[in-house]
Write an enzyme that holds these catalytic residues in place. Structure first.
Site, PDB file in Angstrom:
ATOM      1  N   LYS A  25       0.871  -1.186   0.000  1.00  0.00           N
ATOM      2  CA  LYS A  25       0.000   0.000   0.000  1.00  0.00           C
ATOM      3  C   LYS A  25       0.902   1.228   0.000  1.00  0.00           C
ATOM      4  O   LYS A  25       1.448   1.612   1.022  1.00  0.00           O
ATOM      5  CB  LYS A  25      -0.872  -0.017   1.252  1.00  0.00           C
ATOM      6  N   GLY A  39       6.541   5.227   8.712  1.00  0.00           N
ATOM      7  CA  GLY A  39       5.754   6.456   8.696  1.00  0.00           C
ATOM      8  C   GLY A  39       5.738   7.103  10.057  1.00  0.00           C
ATOM      9  O   GLY A  39       6.730   7.037  10.795  1.00  0.00           O
ATOM     10  N   SER A  40       4.612   7.686  10.400  1.00  0.00           N
ATOM     11  CA  SER A  40       4.527   8.476  11.632  1.00  0.00           C
ATOM     12  C   SER A  40       4.310   7.588  12.857  1.00  0.00           C
ATOM     13  O   SER A  40       3.806   6.464  12.751  1.00  0.00           O
ATOM     14  CB  SER A  40       3.381   9.472  11.519  1.00  0.00           C
ATOM     15  N   GLY A  51       1.812   4.436  13.183  1.00  0.00           N
ATOM     16  CA  GLY A  51       2.524   3.203  13.545  1.00  0.00           C
ATOM     17  C   GLY A  51       1.891   2.507  14.737  1.00  0.00           C
ATOM     18  O   GLY A  51       1.705   1.289  14.740  1.00  0.00           O
ATOM     19  N   GLU A  71       9.023   1.413  11.531  1.00  0.00           N
ATOM     20  CA  GLU A  71      10.123   2.374  11.379  1.00  0.00           C
ATOM     21  C   GLU A  71       9.485   3.752  11.385  1.00  0.00           C
ATOM     22  O   GLU A  71       8.820   4.136  10.425  1.00  0.00           O
ATOM     23  CB  GLU A  71      10.883   2.066  10.085  1.00  0.00           C
ATOM     24  N   CYS A 130      13.629   9.884   7.398  1.00  0.00           N
ATOM     25  CA  CYS A 130      13.443   9.367   8.760  1.00  0.00           C
ATOM     26  C   CYS A 130      14.733   9.476   9.554  1.00  0.00           C
ATOM     27  O   CYS A 130      14.726   9.760  10.736  1.00  0.00           O
ATOM     28  CB  CYS A 130      12.934   7.941   8.712  1.00  0.00           C
ATOM     29  N   GLU A 154       9.943  15.689  15.559  1.00  0.00           N
ATOM     30  CA  GLU A 154      10.357  15.464  14.173  1.00  0.00           C
ATOM     31  C   GLU A 154       9.658  16.486  13.289  1.00  0.00           C
ATOM     32  O   GLU A 154       8.440  16.461  13.147  1.00  0.00           O
ATOM     33  CB  GLU A 154       9.978  14.038  13.748  1.00  0.00           C
TER      34      GLU A 154
HETATM   35  P1  NAP Z   1       1.610   8.516   7.817  1.00  0.00           P
HETATM   36  O1  NAP Z   1       0.212   9.044   7.895  1.00  0.00           O
HETATM   37  O2  NAP Z   1       2.152   7.782   8.970  1.00  0.00           O
HETATM   38  O3  NAP Z   1       1.666   7.645   6.486  1.00  0.00           O
HETATM   39  C1  NAP Z   1       2.515   6.539   6.255  1.00  0.00           C
HETATM   40  C2  NAP Z   1       1.741   5.448   5.529  1.00  0.00           C
HETATM   41  O4  NAP Z   1       0.687   4.958   6.364  1.00  0.00           O
HETATM   42  C3  NAP Z   1       1.049   5.937   4.249  1.00  0.00           C
HETATM   43  O5  NAP Z   1       1.035   4.906   3.284  1.00  0.00           O
HETATM   44  C4  NAP Z   1      -0.350   6.208   4.752  1.00  0.00           C
HETATM   45  O6  NAP Z   1      -1.291   6.222   3.738  1.00  0.00           O
HETATM   46  C5  NAP Z   1      -0.554   5.053   5.691  1.00  0.00           C
HETATM   47  N1  NAP Z   1      -1.631   5.261   6.650  1.00  0.00           N
HETATM   48  C6  NAP Z   1      -2.137   6.439   7.114  1.00  0.00           C
HETATM   49  N2  NAP Z   1      -3.136   6.208   7.984  1.00  0.00           N
HETATM   50  C7  NAP Z   1      -3.279   4.871   8.075  1.00  0.00           C
HETATM   51  C8  NAP Z   1      -4.154   4.016   8.801  1.00  0.00           C
HETATM   52  N3  NAP Z   1      -5.099   4.500   9.626  1.00  0.00           N
HETATM   53  N4  NAP Z   1      -4.010   2.673   8.672  1.00  0.00           N
HETATM   54  C9  NAP Z   1      -3.068   2.174   7.860  1.00  0.00           C
HETATM   55  N5  NAP Z   1      -2.232   2.919   7.124  1.00  0.00           N
HETATM   56  C10 NAP Z   1      -2.326   4.258   7.236  1.00  0.00           C
HETATM   57  O7  NAP Z   1       2.578   9.676   7.495  1.00  0.00           O
HETATM   58  P2  NAP Z   1       2.226  11.026   6.730  1.00  0.00           P
HETATM   59  O8  NAP Z   1       0.859  11.551   7.034  1.00  0.00           O
HETATM   60  O9  NAP Z   1       2.466  10.769   5.323  1.00  0.00           O
HETATM   61  O10 NAP Z   1       3.322  11.982   7.379  1.00  0.00           O
HETATM   62  C11 NAP Z   1       3.119  12.532   8.683  1.00  0.00           C
HETATM   63  C12 NAP Z   1       4.401  12.596   9.479  1.00  0.00           C
HETATM   64  O11 NAP Z   1       4.933  11.284   9.654  1.00  0.00           O
HETATM   65  C13 NAP Z   1       5.527  13.354   8.827  1.00  0.00           C
HETATM   66  O12 NAP Z   1       5.445  14.707   9.037  1.00  0.00           O
HETATM   67  C14 NAP Z   1       6.731  12.728   9.486  1.00  0.00           C
HETATM   68  O13 NAP Z   1       6.984  13.319  10.721  1.00  0.00           O
HETATM   69  C15 NAP Z   1       6.321  11.300   9.695  1.00  0.00           C
HETATM   70  N6  NAP Z   1       6.843  10.415   8.631  1.00  0.00           N
HETATM   71  C16 NAP Z   1       7.896   9.634   8.914  1.00  0.00           C
HETATM   72  C17 NAP Z   1       8.420   8.811   7.933  1.00  0.00           C
HETATM   73  C18 NAP Z   1       9.583   7.933   8.180  1.00  0.00           C
HETATM   74  O14 NAP Z   1      10.348   7.676   7.274  1.00  0.00           O
HETATM   75  N7  NAP Z   1       9.749   7.394   9.360  1.00  0.00           N
HETATM   76  C19 NAP Z   1       7.867   8.793   6.660  1.00  0.00           C
HETATM   77  C20 NAP Z   1       6.767   9.598   6.396  1.00  0.00           C
HETATM   78  C21 NAP Z   1       6.261  10.397   7.398  1.00  0.00           C
HETATM   79  P3  NAP Z   1      -1.782   7.640   3.136  1.00  0.00           P
HETATM   80  O15 NAP Z   1      -0.588   8.496   2.956  1.00  0.00           O
HETATM   81  O16 NAP Z   1      -2.400   7.238   1.884  1.00  0.00           O
HETATM   82  O17 NAP Z   1      -2.714   8.223   4.134  1.00  0.00           O
END
Ligand code: NAP
Ligand code: MG
Length: 484
Positions: free
Chosen positions: A178, A231-232, A236, A253, A287, A386
């Protein structure tokens, strides 16, 4: 609309492209100018059901029958195709994520290298025989989990697909991927490459869609046996809770607030490029970004001044102009970063340098000026949270103990860097830093595909990358045979 050389609107299930069950699409935007780039499928739980069924059928069918060496060969063919298409993949990633072309190309090369590494490793994962009671032979078998779910963010789609899907396929799992709704194109291109390379149908399924729909459908699915999420922290923990309902193991992660510690005896000429690049690479949306630079007090002003000079020279512009820094992923992400910068101004923090934006940028693009903030109290939100943007804080410290206390003093623990010419100190710090990776007199080790990677504390758990990932993407079975 920029030209995308394939239909982006489908889901890839059981080796076939088809419309998603909802029949709806979601818009994808170009961060460099805010223009509409493509429409992607709005996959939902119904598509995830079909993808999980296809993955299970692949395990029960041709994919499950391949030997480890045959799986390795498929991965090597995929790697070769990624290399052939590296320039095109870089262009897609520039349009979709806003990465300068050289960063997109580096990501494509990393994806190829992951597939090469895991292709080569596929037939080298062995079990053991165990000295045991007389009359027994006891041994261990490494087996795939089965269907693995991969939820990937928008910041490094190709690298994260490479490290998680690459390792999972090498071990013989069948994957449901996904991608993030904000950046899907390289995941769709990857599915096409896998198909062209002869990956058996159903071994990889890709379902774009919203996190709350397709993502939640995958993380809560009873037919999934392992989940890998990057992701976040907030999402997570939701993934872990969802997986717990079916007692499914997860690898999380979740980013960090990683420090680089610069001691007074460091080789500053060597350190300087790493200090700054690790903060502004991918517009800080990394990250393992080194978003905190901790500097021994006696060289503090010198290091800040030299970092500031580099900041002022950074060139920020549209991804296809291939400058040092591109736009951030979205208006939302830009607003989050600007919110932190406003906090710095309101709090009277010392903003020592800002990079200029290139002339003539589209007003629709999501650009942020890379910003260096010095003398930030270690407990300030800018030094604790972050930001996920091109913002670094510089914090002074005095001696190893204080350096360690500040370095370890956040909720996160992903990566750390130590710059010193004192070998004993380097080892003391490496042992006491609470994180998953420590780099001494370097940072990031050029991507470190071979190096196990992951966090402690809020940065998550489980390890990806390197050989270690193959253990995470497999389960161990013990066989005890009584033969008298
Ligand atoms: P995120 O919401 O955690 O998204 C990461 C992944 O999870 C995306 O594929 C997202 O899909 C999916 N996701 C979102 N809500 C979900 C749910 N309820 N159930 C299952 N999967 C779900 O991250 P973001 O909104 O893109 O970014 C927000 C913050 O996260 C950033 O500002 C940053 O601080 C952090 N982040 C960290 C990393 C890292 O490398 N560790 C990477 C990205 C972001 P959708 O995008 O389609 O909603
Ligand atoms: Mg999101």
């Amino acid at each position: 609309m920029s030209h995308i050389p394939f239909d982006t609107s489908g889901v890839f299930i059981a080796g076939l492209w088809r419309p998603c069950a909802s029949g709806e699409t979601l818009p994808l935007f170009n961060p460099s100018d805010g223009s509409l780039l493509a429409q992607i499928a709005r996959g939902t739980a119904a598509d995830i059901d079909a993808a999980v069924a296809a993955a299970q059928a692949a395990l029960d069918g041709p994919w499950g029958q391949l030997t480890a060496a045959e799986r390795g060969r498929v991965l090597h063919r995929m790697s070769a195709k990624v290399l052939e298409q590296a320039d095109e993949l870089a262009r897609l990633e520039a349009l979709d994520v806003g990465k300068p072309l050289k960063q997109g190309r580096a990501d494509a090369l990393a994806l190829a290298r992951y597939l090469e590494f895991y292709g080569g490793a596929a037939d080298k994962v062995m079990g053991e025989t165990i000295p045991f009671a007389n009359g027994y032979t006891a041994l261990t078998l490494r087996e795939p989990h089965g269907v693995t779910g991969h939820i990937v963010p928008w910041n490094y789609p190709m690298q994260i697909i490479g490290r998680s899907v690459g390792a999972a396929l090498a071990m013989g799992n069948a994957c449901v991927l996904k991608p993030a709704e904000e950046a899907c194109l390289s995941a769709l291109a990857f599915a096409r490459i896998a198909d062209e390379a002869g990956l058996p149908a159903g071994a990889l399924n890709v379902v774009p869609g919203l996190g709350e729909e397709a993502g939640a459908g995958l993380s809560g699915h009873a037919g999934v046996q392992h989940l890998s999420f990057t992701g976040s922290v907030s999402v997570g923990s939701m993934i872990q809770a969802a997986a717990a309902k079916h007692t499914v193991p997860v690898t999380l992660e979740l980013g960090g607030k990683s420090p680089q510690l610069v001691f007074a005896d460091a080789d500053l000429d060597a350190a300087l490029p790493f200090l700054v690049n690790a903060g502004i690479q991918n517009a800080g949306q990394t990250c393992s970004a080194a978003s905190r630079i901790l500097v021994e007090r006696s060289i503090f002003d010198d290091v800040v001044a030299r970092m500031a000079t580099r900041y002022r020279a950074l060139r920020v512009g549209a991804a296809l102009s291939d400058l040092d820094v591109g736009p951030v992923i979205s208006a939302r992400q830009r607003d989050v970063i600007e919110g932190y910068l406003a906090l710095a101004r309101q709090g009277g923090l010392n903003i020592v340098a800002e990079a200029a934006l290139a002339e003539g940028l589209s007003t629709g693009g999501y650009f942020v000026r890379p910003t260096l903030v010095a003398d930030v109290p270690a407990t300030h939100r800018l030094a604790q949270e972050e930001i996920f943007g091109p913002v670094q804080v510089v914090i002074p410290f005095e001696g190893e103990a204080e350096g360690l206390r500040i370095a370890n003093g956040t909720a996160f623990g992903l990566v750390a860097g130590v710059w010193t010419r004192d070998g004993g100190r380097a080892l003391r710090m490496a042992r006491k830093l609470k994180c998953g990776q420590v780099f001494v007199n370097n940072y990031g080790a050029g991507g470190g595909i071979e190096l196990p990677f992951g966090g402690v504390k809020a940065s998550g758990h489980g390890r990806e990358k390197g050989f270690e990932a193959l253990y995470g993407f497999s389960t161990l079975k013990t066989v005890a045979i009584h033969h008298g």
